[in-house]
Design an enzyme around this catalytic site. Structure first.
Site, short mmCIF file in Angstrom:
data_model
loop_
_atom_site.label_atom_id
_atom_site.label_comp_id
_atom_site.label_asym_id
_atom_site.label_seq_id
_atom_site.Cartn_x
_atom_site.Cartn_y
_atom_site.Cartn_z
N HIS A 50 -4.77 -74.05 49.11
CA HIS A 50 -5.29 -73.10 50.63
C HIS A 50 -3.67 -73.81 51.26
CE1 HIS A 50 -7.57 -77.30 51.31
NE2 HIS A 50 -6.90 -77.00 52.19
N ASP A 92 -9.04 -74.54 43.90
CA ASP A 92 -8.04 -73.84 44.83
C ASP A 92 -6.84 -75.15 44.80
OD1 ASP A 92 -7.52 -74.36 48.41
OD2 ASP A 92 -8.08 -76.24 48.01
N SER A 100 -5.97 -82.55 52.83
CA SER A 100 -6.16 -81.80 51.92
C SER A 100 -5.14 -81.42 50.64
CB SER A 100 -6.60 -80.37 53.08
OG SER A 100 -7.85 -79.85 53.78
#
Length: 751
Positions: free
Chosen positions: A244, A287, A366
């Site tokens: 992402h 991811d 992240s």
């Protein structure tokens, strides 16, 4: 004079921030040249972006934004000013102003520097460059990193021998409205519970060196990532991050942005960056995103390529290294089992950290790596609700799922990280700068001891690692409990550099209460360890040798992955916790046996989404009972509070519910009250007396700190017995006295 002072200020800050550059200073600094033409970008209304950030900053699966990309078309032909120098070389300059910007960074759609030419970007605060033909990329793109302030000057010098060969086309200007350099947002902005990575250098120093901050989305947002090793161990600069985050070929990668001290936290250097990468593989279910940097980090960056595990085995501990909220590098630890999960759903493509024991993660974290207890990457951060001040969870895409679940090589890690098809399931890290020490054994950690243990014994596991350049073949592991005397286990093997091994300590008996188990390693290969800073570790824990049991019945709503719970003691410490259930229509029913004590507690039920456990998404329920089946706490509409078939009221909405309850030891089990056993004198020189207050026969067993029995007698009927242990060594011992209705363990000190 003013111009000279500005030049001096620039030169002083020359090493403030740079791509891989080649030194020197702009030619214009010592020339009397015409002022550079100015290109001013439109004035931006940043309030809508700030309003949006207030929402998106809460979600770790959205890359954290610090700038706004403004598209331009500025090149050597349509902008700036060319002048000819006395030696026939030509110089081109352009000043760019982005009004009210905190920082500026630039993207270039075409960038080609011929041999002998130089390119700089600078302002009164900093200088980037020089950039030369060695900075040319196969993609033809380029990017320059953040400069403090609202203006920058571009300067290109082209020798007469290569005139007309250079190409510089600026495609966008990133207006930084949140400041890396000030505490408006950036350094010092992450939550107070975060821990500077430098604090754990002794045990995590190598892995800390692998962490990297990367700019994404036209270099206007940022994420975290890590350099990863491959089975050729050839220093191919692969970086693992999150899908992402969406890295692109023109992104900037920043190394070693960290505080130089553990406390207080100080801002770090942003000097070590690399521009550009090649996309290798990415996929959505777990991811993950793998890129290869446009060039290997130079030796001066002192990076490390972290190892990994492609084995789908539950990590017994988890550690994350990351850049929360654009702050300096942080480290977080979870001392408990990491469980299998989906992403906010049932599944097996993620690891779930139920609750961080130290530190947390935030926006900007992240893509950061999750390491297991063996210091190998097992996943990268996808998202979650963890933050300072809560006990919520985080989800990491599984490395093992990303390995080769998809046969497409552009959607797997195996093709790139195991290019020679070695088939190895795990790989340790690689140091491209070589091993600075020949002999360096590391005690990585102590596991198999929970913070709160149910029972009167422990069997710790010691994990060691070879950080030296020579194979590790022998080592002494020393350990003790509560300072009661050192015991030694001699280990032998053949560990390659960065390889790990584990040693199981014999069962050790402990009385109820708080304890400290300490271990260190000495005599690697029969010689002195060259680094003593990473040789020791300790674990604080509390044992419950007279447990009082309770039972938790839990029925989740339809979204069990949102549900977790914790039992806290009277001072707020978490004694037991659980969570990470499945999403099942009608709910998932769970039964948990809780090992507690004769005391009072609070039970807290959490819903991470904040919509509670009822009303529109199924009906949850819970009930706590004691060993006799009596209800201690429950939630629902009926008095009996059965564990299932219960309809919740709307009062069960919200993100948490708290219920107090108390437990009392049962008279049908071992009592927590000592009905007459006593030991004196204590401490003793070895001769002491045991007395009891009734005529019940009892067994006496005395253990040393490693669980070895030094004295034992069964069915003792005397009310008073004398024992002589003056021949044993000084230290701590544990005296277990068991009758038909009572068990008690007392701590004995022989000095």
């Amino acid at each position: 004079m003013k111009k000279l002072l500005v030049i001096i200020a620039i030169l002083i800050s020359f090493h403030g921030i740079a791509q891989i550059s080649h030194g020197g200073s702009p030619v214009s600094f010592d020339k009397n040249l015409t002022d550079a033409p100015i290109h001013t970008t439109p004035v931006l209304n940043i309030q809508p972006f700030i309003d949006e950030d207030k929402i998106t900053d809460k979600y770790k699966d959205i890359a954290w934004r610090f700038g706004i990309e403004q598209f331009v078309n500025l090149n050597l032909n349509n902008s700036g000013l060319w002048e000819t120098l006395a030696n026939g070389d030509k110089i081109w300059r352009l000043k760019i102003i982005s009004p009210n910007a905190k920082t500026i960074n630039l993207n270039y759609s075409s960038f080609q520097i011929p041999a002998g030419a130089t390119f700089f970007v600078y302002n009164k605060n900093q200088v980037l460059g020089s950039f030369t033909h060695e900075n040319n990329k196969a993609s033809g793109q380029f990017s320059t990193s953040l400069l403090k302030g609202d203006n920058v000057v571009l300067e290109y010098v082209e020798p007469a021998s290569v005139q007309g060969q250079g190409i510089i086309e600026v495609s966008s200007v990133v207006h930084g409205y949140r400041d890396l350099f000030n505490q408006l947002k950036g350094f010092g902005n992450s939550g107070a519970c975060n821990v500077n990575a430098i604090c754990d250098t002794s045990f995590w120093g190598n892995e800390i060196r692998s962490a990297v901050m990367l700019l994404t989305a036209g270099n206007s947002r940022f994420c975290s990532g890590a350099l990863v090793n491959n089975t050729l161990q050839d220093g191919t600069p692969y970086v693992l991050t999150a899908n992402h985050c969406g890295p692109s070929t023109n992104n900037i990668f920043m190394f070693n942005y960290q505080s130089a001290t553990c406390s207080p936290s100080v801002d770090g250097s942003t000097a070590q960056t690399i521009s550009g990468c090649t996309i290798r593989a990415n996929d959505g279910p777990s991811d993950f995103f793998l890129v290869e940097l446009s060039s290997a980090p130079p030796a001066g960056y002192n990076v490390f390529y972290s190892g990994w595990s492609s084995v789908n085995v539950f990590p017994t501990k988890g550690t994350g290294i990351h850049f929360p909220a654009l702050d300096v590098k942080k480290i977080s630890h979870d001392d408990d089992l990491v469980i299998e999960s989906g992403y906010y759903t049932a599944g097996n493509n993620h690891w779930e950290v139920l609750d961080w024991n130290s530190g947390t993660t935030e926006g900007g974290s992240s893509g950061s790596p999750l390491f297991d207890q063996n210091h190998r990457i097992v996943g990268q951060l996808h998202g979650g609700d963890a933050a300072c001040g809560n006990d919520a969870f985080d989800f990491y895409g599984k490395f093992s799922y990303s390995w080769e679940t998809d046969a497409d090589t552009s959607k797997q890690l195996k093709h790139w990280l195991d290019p020679n098809s070695s088939g190895v399931p795990v790989l340790d890290g690689y140091d491209p700068n070589g091993q600075p020490l020949t002999t360096d054994a590391v005690l990585l950690g102590i596991s198999e001891i929970e913070t709160f243990i149910c029972g009167d014994s422990i069997s710790p596991k010691i994990t060691i690692r070879n950080h030296g350049s020579s194979n590790l073949t022998s080592l002494d592991v020393n350990y003790e409990l509560d300072g009661g005397g050192v015991n030694t286990i001699s280990w032998s093997g053949n560990l390659l550099p960065f390889a790990v091994d584990s040693i199981i300590i014999p069962t050790t008996y402990v009385p109820g209460g708080p304890h400290t188990f300490t271990a260190n390693c000495t005599n690697p290969n029969g010689t002195s360890d060259e680094n003593l800073a990473n040789d020791s570790a300790s674990v604080n824990f509390t044992s419950n040798d007279n447990p009082v049991l309770a039972t938790l019945y839990l029925l989740t709503d339809n979204f069990g992955t949102e549900t977790s719970w914790a039992v806290r003691d009277l001072v707020g410490n978490i004694v037991i916790q659980g969570g990470g259930y499945q999403n099942v229509t009608g709910g998932q029913q769970i039964t948990e046996n809780l090992c507690l004590s004769d005391s009072c507690f609070t039970f807290v039920l959490y819903d991470s989404f904040g919509d509670g456990f009822c009303c529109g998404f199924g009906s949850g329920a819970f009930q706590l009972t004691n060993a006799n089946g009596d209800t201690l706490a429950c939630a629902g509409d009926s008095v009996a509070c059965p564990p299932s078939g219960l309809i919740f009221s709307t009062a069960m909405g919200g993100d948490s519910l708290t219920f107090p309850f108390c437990l009392v030891a049962s008279t049908n089990s071992y009592s927590t009250i000592n009905n007459g056993f006593n030991i004196y004198p204590n401490p003793t020189q070895g001769i002491f007396t045991i007395t009891k207050g009734n005529n019940d026969p009892f067994d006496v067993t005395i253990y040393d700190v490693v669980g070895k029995i030094v004295y034992q007698k069964q069915r003792e009927t005397e009310n008073e017995i004398q024992i002589n242990l003056s021949a044993v060594r000084k230290g701590i011992y544990f005296v277990s006295m068991v009758s038909e209705n009572e068990k008690i363990v007392k701590r004995l000190v022989i000095h």
